[in-house]
Enzyme design. Structure first.
Site, PDB file in Angstrom:
ATOM      1  N   GLU A   1     -10.506   6.475  11.290  1.00 24.49           N
ATOM      2  CA  GLU A   1     -10.354   7.368  10.115  1.00 24.49           C
ATOM      3  C   GLU A   1     -11.251   6.842   9.006  1.00 24.49           C
ATOM      4  O   GLU A   1     -10.810   6.612   7.872  1.00 24.49           O
ATOM      5  CB  GLU A   1      -8.887   7.394   9.681  1.00 24.49           C
ATOM      6  CG  GLU A   1      -7.939   7.822  10.806  1.00 24.49           C
ATOM      7  CD  GLU A   1      -6.475   7.681  10.464  1.00 24.49           C
ATOM      8  OE1 GLU A   1      -6.109   6.663   9.870  1.00 24.49           O
ATOM      9  OE2 GLU A   1      -5.701   8.610  10.770  1.00 24.49           O
TER      10      GLU A   1
ATOM     11  N   CYS B   1       1.779  10.935   6.719  1.00 20.78           N
ATOM     12  CA  CYS B   1       1.268  10.390   5.464  1.00 20.78           C
ATOM     13  C   CYS B   1       0.812  11.467   4.497  1.00 20.78           C
ATOM     14  O   CYS B   1       1.045  11.377   3.290  1.00 20.78           O
ATOM     15  CB  CYS B   1       0.126   9.419   5.739  1.00 20.78           C
ATOM     16  SG  CYS B   1      -1.184  10.117   6.749  1.00 20.78           S
TER      17      CYS B   1
END
Lengths: 655, 655
Positions: A323, A419
């Site tokens: 990521e 998240c």
């Protein structure tokens, strides 16, 4: 201690009333739908969604229920982020029922906290003997940071100290374990977050030890000997994730930005969320302590992101692997990551830098992220989210080419790793923090959002009301309310996208040219009650091109109007969007679409489409492609994926 | 049994003498360097390379040495492929020393074979009790297929039967284990290969049982109940690769083309090498048995590849994940896989289809793969290889963006998984198989390679010598040698890239227009000794464009001359090759570069380069990019990566 490098501060949320044609519905959606939905999710009451178990983990840790820990090692942070968002919501919109629910959660959290202050349900339930032995992988300090942020927000919203006391006890415990002093561990978090949280705790409590602890984590990071290797050796090289021997952490030190001491870092590398959370903490510590070297590192890293590693949408993180950031000018539109949380974190970083030095670029980037990634990432019903925010989508590719498996052509329900949704919630409920800032002599208007703000400048109360159709229209009308005349500067941000701005004060045009410095037009005068300011930003549809070094955007153009980036969608333009070519001379016409998302401006243009009727021929020599004329329609990027699954592209071929 | 669907057959290798300015040096390189180098590699004598252990595995299995199995589960196939290449080399170029070495290896293999015919060193050494229990993952039938191919080739080259007997014993053993009969396993290979090998064994031995067994594997594949799930359940769902519980094989059945019975397959899916090996076996079985349904499946799959899933270089497999096909028109140039072995397999498939039906497209595709992927994949010293054959490379991206980690900007030494180098070796040593074919009335010239061929047509000996500078020049001069006059057809392939071909026979122009059918110009006449044919294919540099549905090539052009695809390299054109724009009207000039790889034609053009001097600006509104003129130089794709590490691109922006 006086902050050393701070030019301005945010205003308390309760002083900022948002009443805006564009934003109020998002904030209401968070309050009315997202927070209740997330509460249900945290309590495992969403049919068909991955279970969260987050509240249950706290209850088990508190001895209130029996059971096993379930979820990610950072599952606690979902509860903390939800509480933080609830706090912001309560601050501007009291709600006794919601506050009661939050109080109930806080009671559980308090019970779950260990006698020595330790608080992390994964380790309390599963591995009490292994606390603080795997900072690299296990997110204890990350979860602590979120709990501290929640506590500060809840205290500021309600004045209630229970969670703040939990946070202080937790921070004190952490302070007893970590630090440069002999006998303490020289550790720091595997996922940064606690640094900025500790600076908030310092502000809420005036306890310098928390600033000092935050600074310690910043200072220690990336030093030699390398802490994550040391703890890895100590735990027998075992990974918490797999239970098996893992790679030496130093082999992958860019991932969590431990490859260099932070003051020596120049390029945004590794996991994008970790990076921008850390840069935010660095900016906080630099601002408070007057650390010029640290501030320069922040400026370098900021500059690297916004001039070389940021998508036009305000997205960051060019690859799914880790990521993470990749390298300068590497901004693939289809294999992109651009995690929602990373853009939230970029706004954190931008807001802090803006408070340090008033430059329009910081709010420009906040606007990019806010009007494009952030609101795109949440569905219109507040129940589905994008984690990855692509600039080019071909649904078949998302299923059949693995480089795009992480790209979803539709917003997804609450994830196992949840998240992003709570991050959107806490950002939108605290939007007031980003709009205005002030110092002793100046009120800054950083974003243009309708509503009202009340503040004080050297003892004088000042109220500013704002009325605007932004971002659809560039006219903003502000009215000043004062008890008595007052000299002060009003610094109005002139957005980077605007090449033609004008200001009238009480109907009289103010010559702006010499007044715009670093993206702010500052009007210094003796303000009177009832003074009216009319701001006008000409807002044509713009053709935006990327730096030629961006390989993936070469020969392409994006359309932007005001802060809103537009895109082409299959629903309007058919499939094979790459076959559309927008001639340079073709006019971009702003039109109003009554049917799209309740009515929004769209952009129409005459374009060409390449005739793809080649039959079975895959390659053909010496014949150019035929084209025919076609009308195309751009919609705001944030409005994509609301009309079934289809192709989408931000960058369009140009000729 | 007479082959039912075969229009023509290859000529024996020993009858085809290659003496060619272009190819002889590659074939000599394989003989003089690659085969000895690979022999050293198989014996673990290459310093710094991953150990192979392949010969040692056979010695251990034969009881000649002590030790453990080491390497991939298909390590045996490296030895078999080497032996096969050696056989082809011996057939055209006898070498008693090399033959002695090969005989020595064959002695070991014979000793390693078990009494019942079983032969696979992994299972013999490591898991004798688990033979044939994990066809999906363990490559026993794949290794058997390669051993059979080697045996047939060695027998044809030398007349020696030892390895052929081993192969027959092995095939008989397999026949005793697998088949539709009661009591036999209804299995088939996880990696196809044995199907085409069994048809070769049938030809070498005239034993129909081998054809029947090959047909069984084709027929059984993809049937329900699903064999790989059944064996997976039987072995407790454990993966051989990880030793842990693995996914149900049917979840990933496209990977090994078991998602459907082969006759129902229409799209090329899954692992590209498995696919084309299977399609080759399908074509073999269809040709031999006259199975029209199977032939139609071959045609559909062929057509899907060449009209929708093949790179301009002849590469196939659009993604690293599963080394696999993705979907129609998905041909990314930078995240591509295009494994060398897959293009070798595509040539196998093309050659078989060409023998079934004489259409120029088959040889066109062989040419694409041969002149571009195959020779590009081997270094000029024969010691380094490309496994992945990208069409666009940015070296920094190969290191910093995971979607391109598999792409190497430089050829690599012998790998742990050494599939590609021996595949190149066996292809180049058997190149003679691809050049000519014949039936009772016609001699086909499929590829243009200098040398001499001798054959017989209805008892008449015919010799054709060929002289050409192909692929650099389109002139080919052929001379017929005959004892007596002979009526026959000479079918000359007119390459798909050629729009202007002419033929003179004995200096007299032949009107070609009506004679070209399906890519072959057929000249029927009474040929006399000394007849001379002069073929002339006009060979300008061509601008080639991809079907507009190919997203990644939109607005781009590739340059091709004859069968050779060209590319731009950083060594000639500087970095940021994507900033080069080739105007449509710019002329492509063929020039000779004396310095490049001993002297080859390059292509020069006047182009434009976008000025990338934007400073820190990443996005810019309403200003088009400036351009300046620049001379650019294209080199043959196969010649890339010989002058240090740098960027390369086949597709160039066009305007």
């Amino acid at each position: 201690m006086q902050a050393k490098f701070k030019n301005s501060v945010s205003l308390p949320l309760k002083n900022v009333k948002i009443n805006d044609g564009f934003w109020s519905k998002y904030i209401d959606l968070v309050r009315d739908v997202v927070l209740p939905y997330q509460w249900d999710a945290l309590n495992d009451r969403i049919p068909g969604a991955d279970p969260s178990h987050a509240i249950k983990n706290f209850k088990i840790a508190a001895g209130m229920e029996q059971g096993e820990f379930y979820g990610m090692v950072f599952q606690d942070s979902d509860v903390a982020k939800w509480l933080e968002a609830v706090a912001y919501s309560l601050e501007t919109h009291p709600d006794s029922e919601l506050e009661k629910t939050a109080d109930g959660v806080i009671d559980i959290i308090e019970k779950a906290q260990q006698k020595d202050g330790y608080l992390d349900t994964y380790f309390i339930i599963k591995e009490p003997e292994n606390r603080w032995t795997n900072l690299c992988e296990c997110h204890e300090l990350y979860c602590a940071g979120h709990m501290i942020e929640a506590a500060v927000a809840y205290y500021e919203a309600t004045g209630k100290k229970k969670l703040l006391n939990v946070a202080c006890k937790l921070a004190d415990h952490i302070d007893s374990v970590f630090g440069p002093e002999i006998g303490k561990k020289r550790g720091y978090p595997g996922h940064q977050e606690i640094e900025l949280a500790l600076v908030k705790l310092y502000h809420a409590t005036d306890e310098e030890k928390y600033l000092k602890l935050g600074k310690y984590f910043i200072d220690e990071r990336g030093n030699k000997p390398y802490y994550f290797d040391i703890e890895w050796e100590k735990r027998g090289r075992i990974s918490n994730w797999t239970g098996r021997i893992s790679n030496r952490p130093s082999k992958n030190s860019e991932y969590n930005q431990t490859h260099l001491p932070v003051r020596e870092q120049s390029a945004a590398v590794g996991h994008a969320v970790r990076a921008v959370y850390m840069y935010s903490g660095m900016a906080d510590v630099a601002a408070e302590t007057g650390d010029a070297e640290l501030l320069n590192a922040c400026r370098r890293l900021w500059n690297n992101i916004v001039s070389k590693r940021m998508y036009i949408t305000g997205g960051i993180g060019s690859q799914a692997y880790g990521e993470a950031f990749s390298f300068d000018y590497d901004l693939p539109n289809d294999t992109v990551y651009a995690e929602t949380c990373a853009s939230v974190g970029l706004m954190f970083f931008a807001n802090r830098m803006m408070h340090i030095e008033p430059k329009g670029i910081y709010a420009d980037v906040m606007e990019r992220a806010l009007y494009n990634i952030i609101i795109s990432a949440m569905s219109r019903d507040g129940k589905r989210f994008f984690y990855v925010n692509p600039l080019e989508v071909v649904p078949e590719a998302c299923k059949k080419n693995q480089t795009k498996f992480h790209v979803k052509p539709e917003r997804q329900k609450w994830f196992g790793c949840a998240c992003c949704p709570p991050n959107i919630a806490r950002l939108l409920t605290s939007l007031g923090y980003y709009i205005y800032s002030k110092n002793d002599s100046t009120i800054y208007i950083n974003l243009y959002v309708g509503g009202e703000v009340e503040t004080e400048l050297n003892g004088s109360k000042i109220k500013i009301s704002e009325d605007t159709q932004y971002p659809w229209d560039g006219k903003i009308i502000m009215k000043i309310s004062l008890k008595e005349e007052k000299d002060f500067d009003l610094a109005l941000r002139v957005p980077g996208w605007c090449s033609n701005a004008s200001v009238n004060v009480n109907g009289k045009n103010i010559q702006l040219y010499s007044k715009i410095v670093d993206g702010y037009a500052t009007i210094s005068r003796t303000w009177k009650d009832g003074d009216t300011i009319e701001l006008l930003f000409t807002m044509p549809a713009l053709r935006v091109r990327a730096n030629p070094k961006v390989r993936e955007d070469m020969g392409k153009v994006a359309v932007q109007r005001g802060p809103v980036v537009y895109c082409l969608e299959e629903a309007d333009n058919g499939a094979n969007l790459h076959e559309i070519i927008l001639p340079k001379e073709s006019q971009l016409r702003v039109e109003f679409d009554n049917d799209l998302l309740g009515g929004i401006p769209v952009i129409a243009a005459e374009a060409e489409r390449v005739n793809n009727n080649w039959g079975d021929q895959l390659y053909r020599a010496n014949t150019s492609a035929e084209v025919y004329k076609e009308n195309i329609k751009f919609i705001p990027y944030f409005a994509w994926a609301n009309r079934g699954t289809g192709e989408m592209t931000v960058w369009v071929n140009e000729k």
